[in-house]
Design an enzyme around this catalytic site. Structure first.
Site, PDB file in Angstrom:
ATOM      1  N   ASP A 107       4.622  -0.581  -8.245  1.00 50.73           N
ATOM      2  CA  ASP A 107       3.209  -0.749  -7.918  1.00 50.73           C
ATOM      3  C   ASP A 107       2.506  -1.586  -8.986  1.00 50.73           C
ATOM      4  OD1 ASP A 107       0.675  -0.531  -6.871  1.00 50.73           O
ATOM      5  OD2 ASP A 107       0.340   1.516  -7.593  1.00 50.73           O
ATOM      6  N   ASP A 325      -0.846  -7.058  -5.120  1.00 52.68           N
ATOM      7  CA  ASP A 325      -0.521  -5.634  -5.248  1.00 52.68           C
ATOM      8  C   ASP A 325       0.763  -5.301  -4.493  1.00 52.68           C
ATOM      9  OD1 ASP A 325      -0.509  -2.903  -5.561  1.00 52.68           O
ATOM     10  OD2 ASP A 325      -2.039  -2.537  -4.043  1.00 52.68           O
TER      11      ASP A 325
END
Length: 503
Positions: A107, A325
């Site tokens: 992440d 992201d």
């Protein structure tokens, strides 16, 4: 040919070591005779606890790592961008002593590495991904130490929203809320992270370093669901507590990391703490002083024609901006740009395509390859860097209707004004997050192929380059260096390891 090269490399290393030994021997003949008094660290007849020996070895290994000018750390990658298969990419980390493996989502949209604590009651116990869930227990790790409220680290991070101190438990705690509404709370702990550091030609050092990470005692939202449950989240953000920031601050790894996420088939890919090199990589600057990897998206082109959207829609201001992201499965686009973007694609598709609306989403029924009938899309960024999107990078296969394949727009409308480039866009590309130079780079790539990787020092100086290959989700790797300076690094390492009792 591969065997010959390996044999040649071995001969070169042995020859270098023998030459060094010969030089030392010749030099010794010219020195006056003398005696070196060596003292035992541990008494001859005294009892020494095994942990005391381990602690001494760890201290020595830490000195060895600090003396080395740089290395890369490779992590295996599992998962895919397909929301109907996995919908996320994850890797394995080894924590504690003895080390245990944990599957954690990759992440880039958050900072902290956290894993589920053994004391968590509402956390999933099984996973639909077919992986065994493990729970971190600090009481069975000989190297674990909790972060208390009085700890200087807690005092520095409690100023942010990522930390809070409990006077009842004297634990430095945290509470995170993610963009999908899920969340986790827990406390910080310090323990060893074990990893393989690639130092030279096929030379892999089993390394470890103390890091601070989160131990999750409570989870909410999608994190509680068992269908995609894993052990935690591996935050790769820019803040001081991210693993990349912690390791680079100790000069264990360079201040840059890269990934190449494979989109088709079983997915997988490459994740490395280091810089992937490719002549086709283009770079764009990061927006400074941002919590996320914000970039300057300036315009979007469909089939070579600019979409009529004011550039200010993508600008970073307040809660607006464009973010890269890897923790987001699809992609999101600011509401003001959504309709013009979809309309431009619809107008450019082949007449053989039948547009429909399915569950409120614009979709298309097609009977042939989408690469032939949908237009190319280009995202244009500051610095003249463009990101080319194939139809597979902005469409999602949603099944079949009346015998035809249904493909829907994979970009979701974002009413909050944020544009998020998730795995739908990031897959099948090299991405380099160069924190030292505050820039991000990318290039189209077959992520099942090997990649060139640069080893840089703590001062971000170029040392050498090589080839790293990960076979999909496998952790096996091949690292072939072609610069002669590698032999120097190898010789240095051999000489250090060859004198384990000298301090």
């Amino acid at each position: 040919m591969g065997c010959r090269m390996k044999f040649l490399n071995m001969v070169l290393v042995v020859a270098a070591v023998m030459a060094a030994a010969a030089a030392v021997a010749v030099g010794a003949e010219k020195l006056p005779a003398g005696v070196l008094n060596l003292e035992r660290i541990f008494p001859l007849n005294g009892k020494v606890e095994l942990e005391e020996v381990r602690a001494r070895d760890r201290a020595r290994h830490a000195r060895m790592l600090q003396s080395f000018a740089g290395g890369i750390v490779n992590f295996p990658v599992v998962g895919s961008s397909d929301p109907y298969l996995v919908g996320l990419y994850f890797t394995k980390v080894r924590l504690g002593t003895p080390p245990r493996e944990y599957n954690v989502q990759i992440d880039t949209g958050s900072d902290i590495l956290w894993v589920t604590c053994s004391s968590c009651d509402d956390c999933p116990r099984t996973s639909g991904l077919g992986v065994e869930l493990n729970f971190y227990d600090a009481t069975i790790s000989s190297t674990a130490s909790p972060i208390s409220c009085a700890d200087q680290v807690c005092a520095s991070i409690v100023q942010t929203s990522s930390a809070e101190c409990s006077t009842e438990t004297n634990q430095c705690g945290y509470s995170f809320q993610y963009g999908d509404g899920s969340g986790t709370t827990g406390h910080y702990v310090a323990d060893l992270l074990y990893f393989d550091t690639v130092l030279g030609t096929s030379l892999i050092a089993n390394s470890s370093a103390p890091i601070i990470f989160g131990c999750s005692t409570s989870q909410s939202g999608d994190l509680t669901k068992t269908d995609r449950a894993i052990d935690g989240i591996f935050g790769f953000g820019q803040q001081g507590l991210s693993v990349i920031s912690q390791l680079s601050s100790h000069r264990i790894t360079p201040k840059v990391f890269s990934h190449c996420l494979k989109g088709e088939g079983n997915g997988g890919g490459i994740l490395v703490l280091g810089e992937i090199l490719d002549p086709r990589i283009v770079y764009s600057p990061l927006v400074p002083s941002q919590a996320h990897y914000n970039v300057y998206l300036q315009s979007i082109a469909v089939n070579g024609q600019l979409v009529p959207v004011d550039p200010s829609v993508f600008a970073t201001s307040g809660n607006r901006g464009t973010i890269v992201d890897s923790g987001t499965t699809l992609a999101y686009i600011a509401a003001e740009a959504y309709d013009p973007f979809v309309n431009a694609i619809t107008a450019a598709v082949s007449p053989s395509v039948r547009p429909i609306i399915s569950r409120g989403k614009p979709c298309f029924l097609v009977s042939s390859s989408i690469a032939e009938i949908f237009p190319p899309v280009s995202l244009n960024f500051d610095g003249g860097a463009s990101m080319a999107l194939r139809p597979a990078d902005y469409l999602v296969h949603m099944g079949f209707v009346e015998g035809a394949a249904m493909w829907c727009i994979g970009f979701e409308k974002q009413d909050q004004g944020v544009t998020i480039l998730g795995d739908l866009v990031l897959k099948d590309k090299i991405f380099v997050y160069d924190l030292a130079r505050q820039r991000i780079g990318w290039a189209d790539y077959d992520c099942s192929s090997s990649v060139n990787v640069s080893i840089t020092s703590g001062k971000d100086e170029f040392i050498n380059a090589g080839q790293l290959s990960v076979n999909h989700a496998s952790s096996s790797l091949l690292f072939n260096l072609w610069h002669t300076r590698t032999i120097i690094h190898l010789l240095s390492l051999v000489l250090m390891i060859g004198s384990p009792f000298l301090t």
